[in-house]
Design an enzyme around this catalytic site. Structure first.
Site, PDB file in Angstrom:
ATOM      1  N   HIS A   1       0.856  -1.192   0.000  1.00 23.02           N
ATOM      2  CA  HIS A   1       0.000   0.000   0.000  1.00 23.02           C
ATOM      3  C   HIS A   1       0.901   1.255   0.000  1.00 23.02           C
ATOM      4  O   HIS A   1       0.947   1.993   0.979  1.00 23.02           O
ATOM      5  CB  HIS A   1      -0.920  -0.022   1.225  1.00 23.02           C
ATOM      6  CG  HIS A   1      -2.079   0.915   1.146  1.00 23.02           C
ATOM      7  ND1 HIS A   1      -2.326   1.720   0.053  1.00 23.02           N
ATOM      8  CD2 HIS A   1      -3.076   1.181   2.037  1.00 23.02           C
ATOM      9  CE1 HIS A   1      -3.422   2.438   0.286  1.00 23.02           C
ATOM     10  NE2 HIS A   1      -3.894   2.127   1.474  1.00 23.02           N
TER      11      HIS A   1
ATOM     12  N   GLN B   1      -0.361   4.946   0.842  1.00 20.06           N
ATOM     13  CA  GLN B   1      -0.579   5.189   2.275  1.00 20.06           C
ATOM     14  C   GLN B   1       0.721   5.600   2.945  1.00 20.06           C
ATOM     15  O   GLN B   1       0.770   6.555   3.716  1.00 20.06           O
ATOM     16  CB  GLN B   1      -1.127   3.902   2.930  1.00 20.06           C
ATOM     17  CG  GLN B   1      -1.372   4.056   4.423  1.00 20.06           C
ATOM     18  CD  GLN B   1      -2.448   5.081   4.710  1.00 20.06           C
ATOM     19  OE1 GLN B   1      -3.517   5.027   4.124  1.00 20.06           O
ATOM     20  NE2 GLN B   1      -2.174   6.033   5.587  1.00 20.06           N
TER      21      GLN B   1
ATOM     22  N   CYS C   1      -3.743   3.763   9.224  1.00 18.95           N
ATOM     23  CA  CYS C   1      -4.172   4.130   7.864  1.00 18.95           C
ATOM     24  C   CYS C   1      -5.681   4.326   7.780  1.00 18.95           C
ATOM     25  O   CYS C   1      -6.160   5.024   6.887  1.00 18.95           O
ATOM     26  CB  CYS C   1      -3.715   3.072   6.868  1.00 18.95           C
ATOM     27  SG  CYS C   1      -4.479   1.462   7.110  1.00 18.95           S
TER      28      CYS C   1
ATOM     29  N   ARG D   1      -3.107  12.115   2.618  1.00 21.46           N
ATOM     30  CA  ARG D   1      -3.306  11.274   1.428  1.00 21.46           C
ATOM     31  C   ARG D   1      -3.556  12.170   0.214  1.00 21.46           C
ATOM     32  O   ARG D   1      -3.044  11.927  -0.872  1.00 21.46           O
ATOM     33  CB  ARG D   1      -4.492  10.308   1.621  1.00 21.46           C
ATOM     34  CG  ARG D   1      -4.335   9.238   2.674  1.00 21.46           C
ATOM     35  CD  ARG D   1      -3.273   8.220   2.307  1.00 21.46           C
ATOM     36  NE  ARG D   1      -3.522   7.577   1.037  1.00 21.46           N
ATOM     37  CZ  ARG D   1      -4.295   6.511   0.836  1.00 21.46           C
ATOM     38  NH1 ARG D   1      -4.894   5.927   1.854  1.00 21.46           N
ATOM     39  NH2 ARG D   1      -4.457   5.986  -0.374  1.00 21.46           N
TER      40      ARG D   1
HETATM   41  N1   CP Z   1      -6.267   3.945   4.211  1.00 14.02           N
HETATM   42  C1   CP Z   1      -6.955   3.644   3.104  1.00 14.02           C
HETATM   43  O1   CP Z   1      -6.415   3.256   2.080  1.00 14.02           O
HETATM   44  O2   CP Z   1      -8.299   3.849   3.217  1.00 14.02           O
HETATM   45  P1   CP Z   1      -9.418   3.404   2.183  1.00 14.02           P
HETATM   46  O3   CP Z   1      -9.479   1.894   2.216  1.00 14.02           O
HETATM   47  O4   CP Z   1     -10.672   4.041   2.703  1.00 14.02           O
HETATM   48  O5   CP Z   1      -9.046   3.891   0.814  1.00 14.02           O
HETATM   49  N1  NVA Z   2      -4.581  -3.675   5.521  1.00 12.66           N
HETATM   50  C1  NVA Z   2      -5.826  -3.048   5.182  1.00 12.66           C
HETATM   51  C2  NVA Z   2      -5.594  -1.641   4.755  1.00 12.66           C
HETATM   52  C3  NVA Z   2      -6.845  -0.883   4.400  1.00 12.66           C
HETATM   53  C4  NVA Z   2      -6.559   0.511   3.919  1.00 12.66           C
HETATM   54  C5  NVA Z   2      -6.515  -3.843   4.084  1.00 12.66           C
HETATM   55  O1  NVA Z   2      -5.839  -4.289   3.159  1.00 12.66           O
HETATM   56  O2  NVA Z   2      -7.722  -4.031   4.173  1.00 12.66           O
END
Ligand code: CP
Ligand code: NVA
Length: 313
Positions: free
Chosen positions: A138, A141, A273, A301
């Site tokens: 990710h 993030q 996050c 973000r």
């Molecule tokens: N932190 C994050 O990526 O949030 P969302 O899943 O809401 O995009």
């Molecule tokens: N680890 C989490 C992050 C969400 C933003 C997921 O993948 O669901």
């Protein structure tokens, strides 16, 4: 025109591992600059006439809204492409989707399950592809997280960050991001939930180059000891809903609560996050307490992705 920086035009953003420390720091600097510009209503229409497609195969609040607003504020046009409506759902390949979308758009954000799908999209697209989250990584993030840490602590290199919880996508990208900018990172997970070995290996190589360290442990107190930054994430990520009950049991000793953060530095900051599950991975008094910076983190973000879009597109 976007201010003169390192030239990242045309690059994909799949992993922070693919970028140098200098490039990541330049993205953060531009993010800070764009945050100021927006605050003082200074126009910055760097992406006039450009379009960004956004493919989402998983839910999203922050990523979707911040990318849409980012494009709007940069003078460009965002198109939300729900996976349920695309021909991808009916079996059209990532490769063909990439070839076609490249004829209309200037960039693509994709959120999906398999990291290989994003790699395939990037391989066949002739425009930048941005990873908006996969099961593995990710990076968007963590770009915002680094901006937030710098904003709150005034520095990156030399800090100590603790990630407590699942060795998941956010944890992997944090290891890459911290290693590149010289933050010592300690990761504490229950046995069997450690981060991916290959990612740890690559991140350790990055860390070595930048004078940072990576410590993987099963002991949350050891990880949090003297930390400047404490980070956690959900125990069950998107796609792991069936394992939720088992995970709640396995992760209970890894909850971020008063007792655990008493081992961090008194001026530590707390990052998450989001979305968060209060009473699971973090207690309410921590996420809603004075050391938490999660709302600024979520706001960043927008600014960091504006910087990313301006530089890549
Ligand atoms: N932190 C994050 O990526 O949030 P969302 O899943 O809401 O995009
Ligand atoms: N680890 C989490 C992050 C969400 C933003 C997921 O993948 O669901």
């Amino acid at each position: 025109m976007v201010p003169e920086r390192l030239n990242l035009k045309g690059r994909d953003f799949l992993s922070l591992h693919d970028f140098t420390a200098e490039e990541i720091l330049a993205m953060i600097e531009l993010a800070e600059e764009l945050k100021e510009k927006q605050k003082w209503n200074v126009p910055h229409p760097y992406l006039q006439g450009k379009s960004l497609g956004m493919i989402f195969q998983k839910s999203s609040t922050r990523t979707r809204v911040s990318f849409e607003v980012a494009m709007y504020q940069l003078g460009g046009y965002p198109l939300f492409l729900s996976a349920a409506d695309l021909q991808l759902r009916r079996g059209e390949s990532m490769a063909d989707t990439a070839r076609v979308l490249s004829r209309y758009l200037d960039g693509i954000v994709i959120r999906t399950f398999a990291h290989n799908d994003v790699k395939e999209l990037a391989e066949y697209a002739s425009i930048p592809v941005i990873n908006g989250l996969t099961d593995l990584l990710h990076p968007c993030q963590v770009l915002a997280d680094l901006q937030t840490i710098k904003e709150k602590k005034g520095q990156l290199s030399g800090l100590r960050l603790a990630f407590v919880g699942d060795g998941n996508n956010v944890c992997h990208s944090l290891m890459f991001g911290c290693a590149k900018v010289g933050i010592d990172i300690a990761v504490a997970t229950p046995k069997g939930y450690e981060p991916d070995e290959q990612i740890v290996y690559l991140a350790k190589q990055d860390a070595l180059k930048h004078g940072a360290s990576i410590n993987i442990t099963n002991n949350p107190v050891e990880a949090v000891k003297d930390a400047d930054v404490v980070v956690t994430d959900v125990w069950a990520s998107m796609g792991q809903e069936a394992e939720k009950a088992m995970r709640v049991r396995d992760f209970a000793p890894y909850q971020v609560n008063e007792k655990l953060v008493s081992h961090a530095r008194p001026d530590y900051i707390f990052l998450h996050c989001l979305p968060a599950h209060r009473g699971e991975e973090v207690m309410e008094d921590i996420i809603d307490g004075p050391n938490s910076v999660v709302w600024d983190e979520a706001e960043n973000r927008l600014h960091s992705q504006k910087a990313l879009l301006a530089m890549l597109l």
